[in-house]
Design a protein around this motif. Structure first.
Motif, PDB file in Angstrom:
ATOM      1  N   ASP A 137     -25.739   0.325 -26.607  1.00 55.99           N
ATOM      2  CA  ASP A 137     -25.247   1.495 -25.869  1.00 55.99           C
ATOM      3  C   ASP A 137     -23.998   1.142 -25.063  1.00 55.99           C
ATOM      4  N   ALA A 138     -24.049  -0.025 -24.404  1.00 52.54           N
ATOM      5  CA  ALA A 138     -22.892  -0.442 -23.611  1.00 52.54           C
ATOM      6  C   ALA A 138     -21.675  -0.653 -24.507  1.00 52.54           C
ATOM      7  N   GLU A 139     -21.905  -1.292 -25.667  1.00 51.47           N
ATOM      8  CA  GLU A 139     -20.790  -1.514 -26.583  1.00 51.47           C
ATOM      9  C   GLU A 139     -20.241  -0.190 -27.106  1.00 51.47           C
ATOM     10  N   GLU A 140     -21.163   0.750 -27.429  1.00 43.93           N
ATOM     11  CA  GLU A 140     -20.716   2.042 -27.931  1.00 43.93           C
ATOM     12  C   GLU A 140     -19.940   2.804 -26.858  1.00 43.93           C
ATOM     13  N   ARG A 141     -20.460   2.735 -25.612  1.00 45.89           N
ATOM     14  CA  ARG A 141     -19.737   3.402 -24.532  1.00 45.89           C
ATOM     15  C   ARG A 141     -18.360   2.759 -24.330  1.00 45.89           C
ATOM     16  N   GLN A 142     -18.365   1.423 -24.379  1.00 47.03           N
ATOM     17  CA  GLN A 142     -17.085   0.723 -24.212  1.00 47.03           C
ATOM     18  C   GLN A 142     -16.129   1.077 -25.347  1.00 47.03           C
ATOM     19  N   GLU A 147     -11.601   4.016 -27.351  1.00 49.72           N
ATOM     20  CA  GLU A 147     -10.998   4.932 -28.312  1.00 49.72           C
ATOM     21  C   GLU A 147     -10.408   6.142 -27.599  1.00 49.72           C
ATOM     22  N   GLU A 148     -11.134   6.609 -26.582  1.00 44.73           N
ATOM     23  CA  GLU A 148     -10.602   7.741 -25.822  1.00 44.73           C
ATOM     24  C   GLU A 148      -9.293   7.362 -25.135  1.00 44.73           C
ATOM     25  N   GLU A 149      -9.256   6.141 -24.596  1.00 41.52           N
ATOM     26  CA  GLU A 149      -8.017   5.682 -23.979  1.00 41.52           C
ATOM     27  C   GLU A 149      -6.911   5.542 -25.021  1.00 41.52           C
ATOM     28  N   ASN A 150      -7.292   5.034 -26.216  1.00 44.59           N
ATOM     29  CA  ASN A 150      -6.290   4.910 -27.278  1.00 44.59           C
ATOM     30  C   ASN A 150      -5.751   6.277 -27.680  1.00 44.59           C
ATOM     31  N   GLN A 151      -6.666   7.239 -27.795  1.00 46.36           N
ATOM     32  CA  GLN A 151      -6.227   8.579 -28.175  1.00 46.36           C
ATOM     33  C   GLN A 151      -5.333   9.191 -27.093  1.00 46.36           C
ATOM     34  N   ALA A 152      -5.728   8.957 -25.820  1.00 50.07           N
ATOM     35  CA  ALA A 152      -4.904   9.486 -24.726  1.00 50.07           C
ATOM     36  C   ALA A 152      -3.508   8.857 -24.759  1.00 50.07           C
ATOM     37  N   ARG A 153      -3.473   7.527 -24.963  1.00 47.93           N
ATOM     38  CA  ARG A 153      -2.162   6.854 -25.038  1.00 47.93           C
ATOM     39  C   ARG A 153      -1.376   7.343 -26.255  1.00 47.93           C
ATOM     40  N   LEU A 154      -2.090   7.533 -27.388  1.00 46.10           N
ATOM     41  CA  LEU A 154      -1.422   8.001 -28.589  1.00 46.10           C
ATOM     42  C   LEU A 154      -0.839   9.397 -28.382  1.00 46.10           C
ATOM     43  N   ARG A 155      -1.630  10.294 -27.748  1.00 43.01           N
ATOM     44  CA  ARG A 155      -1.126  11.646 -27.501  1.00 43.01           C
ATOM     45  C   ARG A 155       0.115  11.615 -26.598  1.00 43.01           C
ATOM     46  N   GLU A 156       0.054  10.723 -25.618  1.00 40.56           N
ATOM     47  CA  GLU A 156       1.217  10.591 -24.740  1.00 40.56           C
ATOM     48  C   GLU A 156       2.434  10.092 -25.513  1.00 40.56           C
ATOM     49  N   ARG A 157       2.220   9.098 -26.366  1.00 36.94           N
ATOM     50  CA  ARG A 157       3.332   8.538 -27.135  1.00 36.94           C
ATOM     51  C   ARG A 157       3.852   9.547 -28.150  1.00 36.94           C
ATOM     52  N   LEU A 158       2.924  10.316 -28.762  1.00 34.12           N
ATOM     53  CA  LEU A 158       3.357  11.346 -29.705  1.00 34.12           C
ATOM     54  C   LEU A 158       4.162  12.429 -28.986  1.00 34.12           C
TER      55      LEU A 158
END
Length: 288
Positions: A137-142, A147-158
């Motif tokens: 669970d901890a690994e999945e949450r992490q 992934e959420e942070e990656n998506q947020a960074r990706l959206r910002e970069r896009l």
């Protein structure tokens, strides 16, 4: 002489008769007060007494007397051998019962020990499984957070991609790989993903009505800095990709254009920006 012979014979016969009676009397006198040994003692024959572990001492004397059909003095039999044999049988029974009780207690103790071990192992397994589940669970949450942070960074970069400014005055219509088959990705999103995945040194844009060619200059790829050129045609409210080139490699057919575009998207955007993949187009110009 003739008279004395019968007399002597008579006297001899009488003497022989008296001797036989004496022998019979002696035999009868020897049996008086004697009785045969019984076939059982306390309801057990001698084989059962042996199995019980009591065939010794008085019980063994009784067995021998019984097997040899020997008569035993009644007093010896009734006052000594039989009572002593009965006591030995009772002692053997009590001993066997006690041994059975001890064996049963030991068995029950072993069963209880095994149950305790099983419960302990089950508890240890439950704890391990709970710890493993917590770790997963901890690994999945992490992973989800990452992934959420990656998506947020990706959206910002896009959103900050330079190509969006370059093509600001163009309509952001869906990208198509064949006529009348729009994908779920827009043309500008496609070019922004290329920029995020492969930073370049600027753009060269050629426009002629509904005809558009965009070249990303010196895009940073593993093979080195190369140009990425995309040629679009504005038709039926889509930007249809007519050709896609990476350095000297050019994709002209719908399938080749689709496969090359998807391979380029695999790094920066594909599977991250939640746009679904479209089936590859057939060579005859039809896409799925």
């Amino acid at each position: 002489m003739t008279r004395r012979l019968p007399l002597l014979l008579g006297v001899g016969l009488l003497a022989m008769g008296l001797s036989g009676c004496a022998s019979l009397m002696n035999t009868t006198a020897g049996l008086i007060g004697r009785i045969p040994a019984p076939a059982t003692v306390d309801g057990l024959d001698y084989t059962a007494i042996r199995d019980l572990g009591a065939l010794e001492g008085s019980c063994e004397n009784l067995r021998q007397a019984h097997d040899t059909e020997r008569y035993v003095p009644r007093r010896t039999l009734e006052e000594l051998w039989l009572p002593a044999c009965r006591r030995r049988i009772e002692e053997a029974r009590r001993f066997n019962q006690e041994m059975a009780r001890l064996v049963e207690r030991a068995y029950q103790a072993e069963q209880a020990h095994q149950r305790a071990l099983a419960e302990q192992r089950a508890e240890e397994r439950r704890v391990r499984e709970a710890m493993e589940a917590a770790r997963r669970d901890a690994e999945e949450r992490q992973q989800a957070n990452a992934e959420e942070e990656n998506q947020a960074r990706l959206r910002e970069r896009l959103a900050d991609a330079h190509i969006l400014q370059v093509l600001d005055d163009l309509p952001d219509q869906p990208l198509a790989f064949s006529l009348g088959q729009p994908s779920e990705r827009s043309m500008k999103n496609f070019l922004a993903c290329l920029e995020v995945g492969y930073p370049n040194q600027g753009y060269q844009v050629e426009r002629d009505g509904g005809d558009l060619t965009v070249t990303a200059l010196q895009a940073d790829m593993l093979r080195g800095d190369v140009d990425i050129r995309a040629h679009f045609v504005n038709v039926w409210d889509t930007w249809m990709l007519e050709s896609l080139s990476v350095a000297e490699m050019t994709a002209d057919t719908p399938r080749d254009r689709f496969m090359l575009a998807q391979n380029l998207m695999a790094g920066p955007c594909y599977g991250i920006d939640e746009l679904l993949r479209r089936p590859a187009a057939d060579d005859d110009g039809q896409s799925g």
